[in-house]
Design a protein around this motif. Structure first.
Motif, PDB file in Angstrom:
ATOM      1  N   UNK A 141      71.300  71.743 -23.073  1.00 53.38           N
ATOM      2  CA  UNK A 141      70.720  73.085 -23.192  1.00 53.38           C
ATOM      3  C   UNK A 141      69.216  73.051 -22.977  1.00 53.38           C
ATOM      4  N   UNK A 142      68.577  72.008 -23.533  1.00 58.22           N
ATOM      5  CA  UNK A 142      67.127  71.912 -23.367  1.00 58.22           C
ATOM      6  C   UNK A 142      66.779  71.646 -21.899  1.00 58.22           C
ATOM      7  N   UNK A 143      67.506  70.735 -21.278  1.00 56.61           N
ATOM      8  CA  UNK A 143      67.229  70.436 -19.867  1.00 56.61           C
ATOM      9  C   UNK A 143      67.438  71.686 -19.010  1.00 56.61           C
ATOM     10  N   UNK A 144      68.558  72.329 -19.268  1.00 49.33           N
ATOM     11  CA  UNK A 144      68.885  73.521 -18.486  1.00 49.33           C
ATOM     12  C   UNK A 144      67.810  74.597 -18.660  1.00 49.33           C
ATOM     13  N   UNK A 145      67.417  74.795 -19.930  1.00 49.92           N
ATOM     14  CA  UNK A 145      66.415  75.836 -20.204  1.00 49.92           C
ATOM     15  C   UNK A 145      65.107  75.519 -19.506  1.00 49.92           C
ATOM     16  N   UNK A 146      64.708  74.244 -19.579  1.00 50.16           N
ATOM     17  CA  UNK A 146      63.444  73.851 -18.936  1.00 50.16           C
ATOM     18  C   UNK A 146      63.513  74.138 -17.431  1.00 50.16           C
ATOM     19  N   UNK A 147      64.620  73.778 -16.863  1.00 46.71           N
ATOM     20  CA  UNK A 147      64.684  73.953 -15.410  1.00 46.71           C
ATOM     21  C   UNK A 147      64.908  75.389 -14.988  1.00 46.71           C
ATOM     22  N   UNK A 148      65.602  76.132 -15.847  1.00 50.33           N
ATOM     23  CA  UNK A 148      65.721  77.569 -15.536  1.00 50.33           C
ATOM     24  C   UNK A 148      64.350  78.210 -15.576  1.00 50.33           C
ATOM     25  N   UNK A 149      63.555  77.780 -16.555  1.00 49.89           N
ATOM     26  CA  UNK A 149      62.196  78.315 -16.656  1.00 49.89           C
ATOM     27  C   UNK A 149      61.383  77.920 -15.432  1.00 49.89           C
TER      28      UNK A 149
END
Lengths: 342, 985
Positions: free
Chosen positions: A55-63
């Motif tokens: 979730x953290x990786x995904x959120x960072x990359x979505x951002x």
């Protein structure tokens, strides 16, 4: 009155992609439970950690990609990837192993390709293969089945406080392969390995696979997946195994052993069925899955790795577009189906 | 997928046998791929009977409620219409009529919002209803089998019936397949598979008998082997009602499982027959015709009751209305009125859908009318049909492929459509998508798939249309290129031919004349321009010096400009060759008109100037007046010319002012008489001498007498209506006189002379009065004289060159591509005039002319030297004597040359006349003009004798001589021509 103007159809099903993904997560719970029962809390800890990392990786990359983070996180696709990778890792995996595998899966295998729906390879398997090649020892240190570690021990393994060496044991697949590594093993030699002799397949692992089979059947019943990929997968693995076993039962493992060992059921119902990286048509999916199963049997029997779900899936991911070209269905009103691309 | 059912040839069976067979072999229902089971929502509206819809105040009837060409209105705003009256007729094959749904008045025909997803406007007939609902007289057909199928098809067409299921394809086309197409199965579509809609359900429950009658009519028209009705199993009441109605007839009721989109035409065909309609083909091509159950009902009403399609059963449903149900709605009823009729529930209406929730479209405006295809109106609350959720990424789950009834791969189509990869989309059979919406319905990512497909389909169609357009444009372009190339080739060929002809002619010689002619004219034009420029310059100088006669000078300049223009035009004409011969009368008239206009305005300007001068007490009043007079004379002359030209006289040019046609005629008469007398005398002499040719001479004399008499008569006539009437005996104007460059030059010379004379006169007067501008005027007179001289010289040249031109010009132009050359004439001239001879003569003519000119010049020089010597007494008597001898010699030489020249010219003229026989008038005019010019010159000489310088006098006398010779030539030519004419007559 202000009227909604939209194109037909005006009615749609109420579910959504997030709901699809959640069903997949729910369906893994029996398998996770059996893993915990057999090997202790290591899998649970790793799955939860993997979800956080994903979730953290995904959120960072979505951002980084300027996307709506909440909207995309809610499709649960990252969670599914994390859960599947967490389940595939050995329960002895330390935190950094999971961190590297999951973040690589999410960032490189998924987001760098454009996010959900755009990745040509199954992200969980990309992460798994990265770890398997980079850290082969850590990735093959399983525990003896039926002797679950306590939560504290599992946690200590996870944090690296407890050395894994004294605890680890080989899996049935590994045992079988090792027995045959120096030429054909005798019947008696095989009989001496208790791990190869559970109720109907490898000790402990038979239950793990049975649990994933149950979860998979749930998914089929909920029409989350169709039968084509699991059946093709299992047939592709089971039929050659049956044939070979009929020819030489000592040299070759029996089909039930093959089907209920290692990642077979997880792969058949949860990994290979990832729609994004699979073939699309029914016939295509059947062929795709058959070839995965076949490759698994080939690698397990003749290759250098005890299990081969990840490699087989990735290899067939590569082939999926090719398979699609040749398996387009015959459209209504057409004499035959089309081949190739335009 | 499913094997086509082997359709065995069936013998007509008795009812019993059919029932028995039915028992033995239950009708097989096939299946089609995919399909969905959305919530049916039919309970909302299927519980209550059909009730009449509202009678709104206004009905809006779009001209295209059907697929195909819009109907053509038969009414105009203000017309009263009765219910059932046709208000628009079908245009073309694929079209349907429109009838007034109730009685009332047509209030408008114009754009209104119509039933289209885009919310666009289209032309509608608007009827203000009168509430009477009064039917037009109508009569049903008791037994439709009395009528031929063709008559019934026509009736259906004019009853405005179009597919009531949703597509609106004109029914008359679908029931008129022609003899070559055998209908295996007639399918009646009563599936009604879309959620919410119950219109057909209720119709079947309540009007099954009428529907079955309609089906019988369809059977009569199509003569199918089998007739099947397909009804979904969720309508048990309708099934039993239809089964009851069908009892005892050969209509088979087939119950199909509830699944969307079973009611799609292709899907129903597959369900009931197992056949697939090949991609891009029509059901008729597999021997199947599908008709909606509502259409069958409408056919029954039209045929048996004589009622055209003016209303339809429409389901009004959704949360938004408190009385959902089925209404028999008049076509054209605005949805707003229908909603009001169904009692709005007071909820917000989130979406107003026309049609079903799967394939219908949202309305932007509740004013859109109910049309022939409107089977349902859903007034849904936002909760019922909410805003679509945001689109998520496609995860290729394949749900769409699972439900696609066409067995497509919707997610592949989606990728390709989204990427504008139309080729790949078409490869995946994009065009076979029926837009049922099943894929979008099941898509977990809520991708509006159908919209992507519609877009891609639109693009594909657009590309195809563009391709067609481009192909057409290319064809046009290529055709044009080919044409241009051909034209160029032809042009080139013509050019080559011309070059060849010219080359040949050059070898033969005769082309020289026309070139000389053009060159001379060019020179004339240049000189005229020069004169004009000089005049302008003079005017400017005068202006700068504050001279009084400014206006006059300017007028003079204008006149000279006109002359220059004329000369230029002459050059153009001569160059073109064509315009000269092309409708020359009109040209001449137009030109003359222009000239007259110019001359008149010049005259008026001059008069004005004169008056102004008079008012100011200027010195040069008299001079200006004289100028004005001159201009008037010129204008009059031109007017006379114009009159003559208008009267379509063969001669386009009129004699200058002094020339009197009457006088000319008199002269002719005189000539003719003398010719006659001499002929008589010759004849007598011959008789006395017993000559052989006495009789001949006598005959000739008689002829001449006749000619003289003719001329006398002419003279009388001319006197009676001189000068406008052309001599009636003039040779028939078979060819209209070409504006002769010589004539134009003569005119110019005349004008120039006149201008010069006027200027001289003015100058003299000024001298006498001691005016300031006498010098100026003198200089101007000098200038004008120079111009006049120049023009005269040109005239001479032109004349010398002219005689052969009338034949040479056509000969030259005959080979050009000018369409204006009278075709009878050109070949004639070519045939009759020996080019070799003409060329020789031309050469000789030129040589003689040069010789004459040289001799004349030498003579003149010698003469001048002699005179100088005599005057100044510088030479001795002997010397003078010698000079005299020399002069005489030179004169003789010049005369000889001139005589030779004249003879040659005469010969040429005679030659031309012999071949053209049309020169008389020209010759007459030439003679007259020459005479008048001579008279002018003589007068001038007389005037000048006292005052002018010797040089001037000398010049004048030489001119006089030239003119005299000219006059003689002209007279001779005329005489000869007259004689010839007489002989010819």
């Amino acid at each position: 009155m202000s009227l909604i103007t939209s194109t037909s159809p005006h009615a749609t099903v109420k579910n959504n992609t997030g709901a699809f993904m959640r069903q997949v997560i729910y369906a893994t719970l029996p398998g996770l439970a059996v893993l915990t029962w057999q090997f202790g809390w290591g899998s649970v800890i790793n799955v939860l950690w993997a979800v956080i990392v994903a979730l953290v990786s995904e959120a960072l990359f979505l951002k980084a990609r300027g996307r709506n983070i909440a909207f995309y996180l809610k499709d649960y696709s990252a969670v599914v990837t994390a859960v599947l990778l967490g389940l595939a890792l050995p329960p002895t995996a330390p935190w950094w192993l999971t961190l590297i595998g999951v973040s690589f899966a999410i960032i490189v295998a998924k987001q760098l390709y454009g996010g959900l729906g755009m990745n040509p390879f199954n992200p969980a398997m990309v992460g798994y293969v990265l770890l398997l090649i980079s850290f082969p020892v850590a990735m093959t240190q399983w525990l003896a089945p039926g002797e679950p570690l306590s939560f504290v021990q599992s946690w200590q393994l996870f944090t690296g406080q407890l050395p894994v060496d004294g605890l680890s044991g080989a899996t049935p697949l590994d045992t079988f392969r090792t027995a045959h590594s120096a030429g054909a093993a005798s019947e008696g030699e095989l009989a001496s390995h208790s791990i190869l002799h559970g109720q109907f397949a490898g000790l402990g692992w038979e239950w793990v696979n049975l649990a994933f089979l149950l979860g998979g059947l749930y998914l089929i019943s909920r029409k989350i997946i169709t039968w084509h990929i699991p059946v093709g997968f299992l047939a592709g693995l089971g039929l050659p195994a049956l044939l070979a076993w009929l020819i030489d039962p000592v040299r070759f493992a029996d089909p039930l052993f093959q089907l209920f060992s290692g990642g077979a059921m997880l792969g058949a119902f949860f990994i290979a069925t990832d729609p994004v990286s699979a073939a699309t048509s029914r016939m295509g999916r059947l062929i795709y899955a058959l070839l995965i199963g076949l490759l698994i049997w080939v690698i397990r029997t003749f290759g250098g790795y005890p299990d081969a779900v990840a490699f087989s899936v990735l290899l067939l991911n590569l082939s999926a577009p090719f398979i699609d070209y040749y398996t387009q269905p015959r459209t209504y009103g057409h004499k035959s189906s089309k081949r190739g691309v335009s | 997928m499913s094997q086509p059912q082997s359709s065995k040839p069936r013998k007509p069976l008795s009812v019993f046998a059919r029932l028995a067979s039915g028992i033995r072999r239950p009708a097989k229902i096939h299946d089609f791929h995919g399909g969905i089971h959305p919530p049916e929502m039919k309970h909302l509206s299927n519980g209550t009977p059909i009730v009449p819809g509202p009678l709104p105040q206004q009905l809006v009837l779009p001209l295209n409620m059907h697929i195909g060409a819009p109907a053509k209105p038969l009414v105009a705003p203000g017309d009263k219409v009765l219910k059932g009256q046709m208000i628009a007729e079908p245009i073309g094959a694929v079209s349907a009529a429109i009838h007034a749904p109730t009685s009332g008045t047509v209030s408008a025909i114009g754009p209104r919002p119509i039933q289209h997803p885009s919310g666009m406007d289209a032309v509608c007939i608007v009827i203000d209803t009168d509430g009477e609902d009064q039917w037009v007289e109508h009569q049903g057909i008791a037994d439709y089998t009395d009528k031929s199928p063709a008559e019934l098809v026509d009736l259906i067409r004019h009853a405005g019936i179009a597919g009531m299921g949703g597509a609106g394809f004109p029914t008359s086309i679908k029931v008129n397949l022609g003899d070559h197409q055998r209908v295996e199965q007639l399918l009646i579509n009563a599936v009604e598979c879309e959620p919410y809609i119950t219109a057909d359900d209720r119709l079947m429950r309540e009007r099954a008998e009428q529907i079955v009658t309609g089906i019988h009519i369809l059977q009569y028209l199509l003569n199918p082997r089998r007739t099947l009705i397909g009804i979904e199993d969720n309508k048990p009441e309708a099934i039993s009602a239809i089964k009851r109605a069908c009892k005892g007839c050969d209509i088979e009721v087939r119950v199909v499982p509830t699944k969307y989109p079973s009611g799609g035409e292709k899907q129903l065909i597959q369900l009931l027959t197992g056949k697939e309609v090949a991609s891009g083909q029509l059901p008729a091509q597999v021997g199947v015709v599908c008709q909606n159950v509502g259409t069958a009902y409408a056919i029954k009403r039209a045929v048996c009751d004589g009622e055209p399609l003016v209303s339809r059963v429409t389901t009004l449903t959704g949360d938004g209305v408190s009385q959902p149900g089925n209404y028999e709605v008049l076509l054209g009823t605005p949805v707003r009125d229908l909603l009001a009729h169904g009692n709005l529930a007071g909820l917000d209406i989130g979406r107003l859908v026309m049609g079903g929730p799967m394939m219908g479209f949202t309305l932007h405006n509740p004013g859109v009318p109910v049309v022939k295809t409107t089977n349902c109106i859903i007034a849904a609350s936002p909760e019922e049909l909410p805003e679509p959720p945001p689109e998520q990424p496609c995860i290729r789950c394949g749900s769409c492929a699972e439900v696609c009834p066409a067995n497509l791969l919707p997610q592949q189509l989606y990728w390709h459509a989204k990427n504008d990869d139309l080729e790949k989309a078409q490869h995946h059979n994009l065009m076979d998508c029926i837009e049922c919406g099943a894929c979008a319905y099941v898509c977990p990512s809520h991708i509006p798939l159908v919209q992507y497909y519609r877009y891609a389909k639109g693009e594909v169609r657009q590309q195809a249309a563009d391709q067609v357009k481009a192909d057409k444009a290319r064809q046009r372009f290529e055709a044009r290129q080919a044409r241009i190339e051909q034209e160029q080739a032809e042009k080139e060929a013509r050019r080559q031919a011309r070059l060849e002809a010219n080359r040949k002619k050059k070898e033969a010689g005769p082309a020289a004349a026309s070139t000389v002619d053009v060159a001379a004219l060019k020179q004339a034009s240049l000189d005229a321009s020069k004169a004009y420029k000089a005049a302008v310059k003079a005017a400017k100088t005068a202006e700068a010096e504050g001279a009084d006669n400014l206006a006059e000078l300017k007028a003079e300049a204008d006149r000279l400009k006109a002359l220059a223009d004329k000369a230029k035009a002459a050059v153009r004409d001569a160059k073109d060759g064509a315009p000269v011969a092309a409708a020359p009368a009109e040209d001449t008239v137009a030109k003359l008109k222009k000239q007259v206009g110019d001359a008149s305005s010049a005259y008026k300007a001059a008069v004005k100037a004169a008056k102004a001068a008079e008012a100011e007490g200027a010195d040069n009043v008299a001079e200006l007046k004289a100028q004005a007079d001159t201009l008037k004379a010129s204008a009059d002359a031109l007017k006379a010319e114009l009159r003559e030209a208008k009267a379509n006289a063969p001669a386009a040019t009129a004699p200058v002012a002094q020339t009197d046609p009457v006088a000319e005629l008199k002269k002719q008469v005189g000539d003719a008489s003398s010719a006659y007398k001499s002929a008589v005398k010759a004849a007598k002499q011959a008789e006395e001498e017993g000559a052989d040719n006495a009789a001949e001479l006598r005959a000739e004399a008689d002829k001449l007498k006749a000619a003289a008499d003719q001329l006398k008569m002419e003279l009388r006539d001319a006197k009676a209506n001189a000068p406008a009437a052309p001599p009636p005996s003039a040779p028939a104007p078979t060819t209209i006189e070409q504006p002769d460059p010589v004539a134009a030059l003569k005119k110019q010379v005349g004008d120039a002379s006149m201008a010069y004379k006027a200027a001289v006169k003015a100058a003299k007067q000024a001298d006498e009065e001691g005016a300031d501008n006498a010098t100026d005027l003198h200089s101007k007179a000098g200038e004008l004289k120079a111009i006049a001289d120049q023009l005269k010289a040109e005239l001479r040249d032109a004349k010398a060159a002219a005689p052969p031109t009338p034949k040479a010009a056509p000969a030259a132009t005959a080979t050009t591509d000018s369409p204006a050359v009278p075709e009878e004439q050109a070949p004639q001239s070519l045939a009759e005039v020996d080019p070799e001879q003409a060329a020789k003569r031309q050469k000789r003519l030129k040589g003689l002319k040069t010789a004459y000119n040289m001799a004349h010049k030498q003579y003149k020089e010698a003469h001048a030297a002699y005179e100088r010597a005599e005057r100044n007494e510088t030479a001795s008597a002997d010397e003078l004597q010698a000079m005299q001898v020399k002069i005489d010699k030179l004169k003789a030489k010049a005369d000889n040359a001139r005589d030779a020249l004249d003879a040659l010219v005469e010969e040429a003229k005679a030659d031309i006349r012999a071949h053209t026989g049309k020169d008389l008038k020209t010759l007459k005019l030439e003679a007259a003009r020459a005479e008048s010019a001579l008279a002018d010159k003589q007068q001038e000489l007389e005037q000048q004798r006292s005052s002018a310088s010797e040089d001037t006098l000398e010049a004048l006398s030489s001119e006089l001589q030239a003119l005299e010779s000219e006059t003689q030539i002209a007279r001779k030519a005329l005489k000869q021509a007259v004689e010839e004419q007489g002989l010819a007559e």
